[in-house]
Structures are given as C-alpha cells and as structure tokens.
Design a protein around this motif. Structure first.
Motif, PDB file in Angstrom:
ATOM      1  N   ARG A 130      18.842  10.327 -29.488  1.00  0.00           N
ATOM      2  CA  ARG A 130      18.740  11.714 -30.235  1.00  0.00           C
ATOM      3  C   ARG A 130      19.538  12.749 -29.318  1.00  0.00           C
ATOM      4  N   VAL A 131      18.897  12.522 -27.819  1.00  0.00           N
ATOM      5  CA  VAL A 131      19.805  13.540 -26.860  1.00  0.00           C
ATOM      6  C   VAL A 131      21.191  13.342 -26.949  1.00  0.00           C
ATOM      7  N   SER A 132      21.566  12.228 -26.920  1.00  0.00           N
ATOM      8  CA  SER A 132      23.233  11.845 -26.822  1.00  0.00           C
ATOM      9  C   SER A 132      23.792  12.813 -28.202  1.00  0.00           C
ATOM     10  N   GLY A 133      23.271  12.622 -29.097  1.00  0.00           N
ATOM     11  CA  GLY A 133      23.735  13.275 -30.664  1.00  0.00           C
ATOM     12  C   GLY A 133      23.651  14.720 -30.158  1.00  0.00           C
ATOM     13  N   GLU A 134      22.950  15.078 -29.635  1.00  0.00           N
ATOM     14  CA  GLU A 134      22.968  16.810 -29.306  1.00  0.00           C
ATOM     15  C   GLU A 134      23.967  17.316 -28.608  1.00  0.00           C
ATOM     16  N   TYR A 135      24.270  16.321 -27.576  1.00  0.00           N
ATOM     17  CA  TYR A 135      25.423  16.591 -26.588  1.00  0.00           C
ATOM     18  C   TYR A 135      26.686  15.936 -27.063  1.00  0.00           C
ATOM     19  N   ALA A 136      27.035  15.330 -28.250  1.00  0.00           N
ATOM     20  CA  ALA A 136      27.994  14.705 -28.718  1.00  0.00           C
ATOM     21  C   ALA A 136      29.395  15.497 -28.188  1.00  0.00           C
ATOM     22  N   GLU A 137      29.626  16.506 -27.887  1.00  0.00           N
ATOM     23  CA  GLU A 137      30.787  17.409 -27.909  1.00  0.00           C
ATOM     24  C   GLU A 137      31.153  17.197 -26.115  1.00  0.00           C
ATOM     25  N   CYS A 138      30.138  16.635 -25.332  1.00  0.00           N
ATOM     26  CA  CYS A 138      30.425  16.609 -24.052  1.00  0.00           C
ATOM     27  C   CYS A 138      30.698  14.965 -23.639  1.00  0.00           C
ATOM     28  N   GLU A 139      31.425  14.783 -22.489  1.00  0.00           N
ATOM     29  CA  GLU A 139      31.694  13.335 -22.227  1.00  0.00           C
ATOM     30  C   GLU A 139      30.650  12.517 -21.854  1.00  0.00           C
ATOM     31  N   GLN A 140      30.350  11.305 -22.469  1.00  0.00           N
ATOM     32  CA  GLN A 140      29.442  10.590 -21.923  1.00  0.00           C
ATOM     33  C   GLN A 140      29.662   9.165 -21.707  1.00  0.00           C
ATOM     34  N   ASP A 141      28.715   8.462 -20.732  1.00  0.00           N
ATOM     35  CA  ASP A 141      29.143   7.074 -20.583  1.00  0.00           C
ATOM     36  C   ASP A 141      27.690   6.368 -20.387  1.00  0.00           C
ATOM     37  N   ARG A 142      27.663   5.243 -20.313  1.00  0.00           N
ATOM     38  CA  ARG A 142      26.345   4.403 -20.528  1.00  0.00           C
ATOM     39  C   ARG A 142      26.195   3.421 -19.248  1.00  0.00           C
ATOM     40  N   LEU A 143      26.889   3.609 -18.162  1.00  0.00           N
ATOM     41  CA  LEU A 143      26.703   2.893 -17.024  1.00  0.00           C
ATOM     42  C   LEU A 143      25.471   2.223 -16.633  1.00  0.00           C
TER      43      LEU A 143
END
Length: 454
Positions: A393-406
């Motif tokens: 849910r938090v990932s979706g709220e910040y979808a405009e930002c760069e993300q990774d799942r390391l």
C-alpha cells in the motif's frame, strides 16, 4: 510452529531459555552442524566459544557432544567475544560456533555458526540444512555415530587475538588519550582490557566490566540511546576523549565523542571507510541500504567504489568475498574488515576510530563533522497485522518516486528517502528515513507513520 521454526533466523539461531532453547535442542543443532560440515567441507575440527550467559556451559557441552559423536574434534576456546571466535576460525581454518544472544535480554541465548575462515552460515548458506537434520534428531532419528568419536581440547587464543587487533592501526597514531568503555557486563569486559593494556599511551576506564549474563546495570544493546546514557554522562564528567559502548558479545561498538554525543553507525562507517581507502586506494566499500546516503558520497569523494547491500552479517560477508571489498559497515554498528576474514569486530573498529582521531590532532566532535550531512529518523518499529500488505500500500502511495526491493521497500524521493522492512520474527515494520534537515525528516516520518497505521 516447531521450536526450530521459532529459533532459526535468517543468519543465526536465537531464542528464549529453556522453552525454545535447551540442552536437547543444542545437541540436535550440534549434530546438524556436524552433518553439514561433513557434506560441505573436509574440516575435521570445530571451534566453539560462548559468552557469559548462565546457560552457555550446558549448551556448549550438549552441542559439542553432537559434534564429537559425528567424529569431529572440538577446540573449546571458552569465554570470548564473537569476533574472537571468528579470529580462531580464521587462524585454525576451521568451522566455528559462538553461543551468544548478542544484545538480547538475559532470558535469551543462541548460536552463530561459520564455516572455516569465518565464512558465514545463513539460511542461504547451510543453516536450513542444519535445521533439517536437527529436526530429525529431535524427532528421534539421530544419524549413526562415526566409527571414531572426536576429541575435545581447550585452547586460549585471547592474547593472540589481541595482537591481531593491534595490527589494524599504526600505534603511533594513537597518541595520549583517555578512553572509557561501557561493556554492559558483556564479553567486552574480557577482550577490551586485553587489547587496551597493550596501548602505552591510552588511559582506559571500563564501566560494568563484570561478566554477568543477567545484565544487572542495563541491557547490552547500545543501538538504543537509553543504554548509552551512563556512558555519555561518564565521558563528560571524567573528561574522556572518547567513549565506546559494546554489545553483549562485543562484536559491535557505538562511539561517543568527547562532548558526550553519540555517533551513528553511518557516521562511524564513513569514518572507517576513509581510513580503509587511505590504505587501499580505489577499493570497494560496502554499506547496507539503511546507512546514510552520506556514506556512498564520502566513499566516492575519497576515490572508492561504494556497494549497497542487504542488512545482515551473512549477506555482507558473502558480498565482501564476491567483490573483494576491503571494508563494510552497517547502521547497526557492525563493521567488517577483509583482513579480519571479512568478519565484523567492535574492537578493530574502536582502534581505527581512535587512530583517525589521533592522527587528525582535533577532537572527535570535529573529526565526525564532515560525515554528518543529513537528518535521520533512526529505526522506528510499528506493529501491524500484515506487514507485506502495508508495504504494498505504501509503495502505491509513492509510485512517483524511485523504488527498489533489495531488502524490503526502499523509496527515493530525491531530497529524502525511506526504507520499510518487515521483522523476521515479530509482526513489526521497521521504518528508516533520511531527509535534508530535522524538520523535513520529522514531517516525512509523521506522514509515513500515518500511512502505515491507516
């Protein structure tokens, strides 16, 4: 959950005594480790050490019995720090087992395992094999004993270990200095004086030096600021140049400057990285993904190559071996040295910090300043029903930002970033956030906590 499901973590074994860990479980784990060693190596002996917890002796005896029955010899080095066990594993080129629960409260114990040369044993490197055999033993299916039972010998490596630690610095850089160490009734009470008595220019005071696994003064977890309170007060009242706060098994250290202000693991990692790059120009330096972004910045500025890793000693040691990195650091104050068999050591880190302060000729409060560039939240734990669902849910709220799942979810929003990781053992989400200044950091934390608990 079975007892082994409860105690086998990602990179060690840890649980409460005696409901989760007892002599029977320790024996089963010894058999499991012996079978793994037989299948994965040609080693014929195993180094065993323990911290000062009351359950340690019986666990060592039961674990050793499992090794001996499978024909492996045991080298018992007795009471020691975890980094002393790693050293023994390195010089003897033998697998090792350290009975400790590190910073956990008095009701806990555990064991950290390694292969020869202090190579890590985690869930991806053998720990699940140990667990599988141990489960069979606890169910009544013990592998056939070896034709020849192993032998057990005792060996004292403390002096050799202390001399090894001293090789990581130029002793001339450590000028006259007053140092106070809070060893929290942990194994630092044994190993810290053994090293510092060899430093002619250093005046050492040890707080709570008695080895006492009931921790009568305060918990041996210096990551929590409250457990540094006594040390910070003593630094200022006694006019010390530096304070050192060790955890229960003394493989971690937090540093306090002469003004009584604690240094974060990220600041210490950056400082140690500079020292490593001075000796190894252009080298690779590891930092886990929770460290301040100042760490890779400092590494690049000093000609090094920063490499970002997951959290945890077994992961970092493996990446060090794979990349040839000379040093690695974690926000939790684990500091890894290639020349120390890629293993972490609070003592080595302490001496390097002291040498850096000594050679600079300025107080530690000024030495640290170039490495502190941002404001961090520290680790904030929130209890949630479904950690993975909250992360999505938090990932979706910040979808405009760069993300990774390391490791969990890391979100980079330019001037600020955060990481959310689920706990391996509890229904908790761990938040770490960093921003350009304190007000921005606090505002972002408040917004994120609102999202997490929505």
């Amino acid at each position: 959950m079975s007892v082994l499901d409860q105690v086998v973590k990602a990179y060690d074994i840890r649980g409460t005594v005696p409901d989760q860990l007892n002599a029977d479980v320790a024996h089963a784990l010894g058999v499991g480790f012996a079978i793994h060693i037989r299948q994965a190596s040609t080693a014929e002996q195993v180094v065993i050490a323990r911290d000062m917890r009351p359950s340690g002796p019986q666990f060592v005896e039961a674990f050793s019995r499992g090794l001996l029955d499978q024909g492996l010899d045991v080298v018992d080095i007795g009471l020691g720090s975890t980094d002393m066990m790693y050293y023994a594993s390195g010089i003897l080129d033998a697998p090792g087992a350290m009975f400790t629960a590190s910073h956990n409260p008095a009701g806990y114990n555990g064991v950290k395992l390694c292969m020869a040369g202090a190579r890590p044993v985690g869930v991806d490197t053998g720990l699940l094999d140990v667990k599988r055999v141990a489960a069979e033993v606890l169910d009544g299916t013990t592998p056939r004993p070896a034709a020849r039972a192993g032998t057990r010998v005792e060996r004292n490596v403390l002096d050799d270990f202390a001399e090894h630690v001293l090789t990581f610095v130029d002793l001339d850089d450590i000028g006259p200095m007053k140092v106070v160490a809070d060893t929290a009734n942990g194994m630092g009470g044994l190993v810290v004086p053994a090293v510092f008595e060899r430093l002619a220019n250093v005046e050492l005071e040890v707080m709570y030096p008695e080895l006492d696994g009931t921790f009568p003064n305060h918990p041996a977890d210096p990551l929590q600021p409250a457990n540094q309170r006594d040390l910070r007060a003593r630094v200022t009242s006694g006019g010390f140049d530096i304070g050192l706060a060790f955890d229960g098994d003394a493989d971690r250290v937090f540093v306090v400057d002469e003004q009584g202000e604690g240094m974060s693991g990220s600041t210490t990692t950056a400082l140690l990285a500079v020292a490593a790059l001075r000796q190894n120009p252009g080298a690779s330096i590891l930092h886990n993904l929770i460290c301040s972004r100042a760490v890779p910045e400092v590494v690049r500025e000093h000609g090094g190559v920063p490499i970002r890793t997951k959290v945890g000693h077994s992961f970092i040691k493996q990446v060090m071996a794979d990349t040839g990195a000379v040093f690695g650091g974690e926000h939790s104050a684990h500091y890894y040295f290639a020349r120390n068999y890629n293993a972490d050591s609070g003592l080595i880190a302490s001496l390097v910090v002291m040498a850096e302060a000594g050679r600079s000729g300025i107080p530690l409060s000024e030495v640290r300043r170039p490495y502190e560039r941002y404001s961090a939240s520290g680790e904030i734990n929130t209890e949630v029903d479904d950690a993975l669902a909250v992360i999505e849910r938090v990932s979706g709220e910040y979808a405009e930002c760069e993300q990774d799942r390391l490791d969990g979810l890391t979100v980079n929003c330019g001037e600020w970033w955060f990481n959310l990781r689920p706990s391996n053992t509890e229904p908790l989400l761990r938040l770490n956030l960093e921003a350009a200044d304190r007000d921005s950091c606090d505002d972002r934390v408040a917004a994120l906590l609102g999202s997490i608990t929505a």
